[in-house]
Every structure is written in structure tokens, then in C-alpha cells.
Motif scaffolding. Sequence first.
Motif, short mmCIF file in Angstrom:
data_model
loop_
_atom_site.label_atom_id
_atom_site.label_comp_id
_atom_site.label_asym_id
_atom_site.label_seq_id
_atom_site.Cartn_x
_atom_site.Cartn_y
_atom_site.Cartn_z
N CYS A 29 47.62 1.91 -54.24
CA CYS A 29 48.15 3.26 -54.45
C CYS A 29 47.66 3.82 -55.80
N CYS B 119 51.10 3.20 -60.17
CA CYS B 119 51.86 2.51 -59.12
C CYS B 119 51.17 1.19 -58.74
N CYS C 10 51.34 5.98 -51.78
CA CYS C 10 52.13 5.10 -50.92
C CYS C 10 53.49 5.72 -50.62
N CYS D 284 55.98 5.98 -53.58
CA CYS D 284 55.79 7.11 -54.48
C CYS D 284 56.30 8.40 -53.84
ZN ZN Z 1 52.59 4.34 -54.97
#
Ligand code: ZN
Length: 163
Positions: A102, A111, A127, A130
Motif C-alpha cells: 500500500c 502504510c 488498501c 487506509c
Molecule cells: Zn494502506
Amino acid sequence: MGRYSYSSRWTTSDCKSLSVKFLNEHHYFDGGVRWGTCSWSRNGEKTGSIGYVVSTAQGDASIRFQYIHTNSQSDEKKDLDYKVQLVSTPCRFGGRRWWFICPLVREGRPCQRRVGVLYLGGKYFGCRHCYSLTYESSRESHKFDKLFAELGITPRQARELFS
Ligand SMILES: [Zn+2]
């Protein structure tokens, strides 16, 4: 430079998510460089498309996304061109399994989660963590149905993705 080839479109109706499963099934990880596009239309008129290039070159495995992002408030258009890192892990029964890393930054921290599906929940692919796309199999979960519908994912597919 590796081989280039067209590949089929990805499966969701509006290009809002992409899975390694799809890429694997369409031979994007078979070596070299492969590219494809996903486009969508409204009322028979093409309204947008996303180009992507998958490279499995050793040490630089990545998927490169190219598309125009339109700011929903200002209607301002911006050309985007960025790479998302790919990593592979050995499978128990041979072969390799691929993952996206990600690329998003949340609260100042990258991330970098290893994920099987990326979502275009905003300007960039990222992702589900997130984009807070958690899915619980309870009555509560229906509050996500609209969001998943916008991503072109049916509630059944969502349950499969997150089970
Ligand atoms: Zn993420």
C-alpha cells in the motif's frame, strides 16, 4: 525491456478496485512487462480510463498506474503517474504469490501494508485499511453496502474478500 501485451479488462464495473488474483489469472505475473487499461462509461459515453503497467523485474517489481484524477469539489483535473511496489512470497505448493504494498501515507506514516486488493477510494489506489473499508458480517455491515456498490463490489464479493 520485456514483452508488452494487451490484456483483458479487470472485472469490476468501474475500475475502483484491482486484485492480485485478477492480475494472476490474466498472466500479468508471468514475466516481463505487461500492460492494460480499464475504462468506464456513462450513458454510452467514455468518461474515464486507467492505464497500468505490471513489471515483475527482479528488484523492481511494481505496478504503474496512469490516469486523470478529477477533484470532486473543484473539478480540477490532474494527471497521475505513480508506481506501487509489488512483492512476492513463496507458496506452500510451489510458485509465488504476489502482493501490493500500500503506497498511502496515513497520519504521517507510510502504510506499507502487504495487501491482495487495492481500492481507488480517493485520489490514489490504497488498501482497505487506509480507506476504512472494513466489513463485518452483521446488520451493521449494511452501512458499507453503498460504498461497496460505488466500488463495483457486491455484498457477496465483499464478504468473500474480507472473510
Ligand atoms: Zn494502506
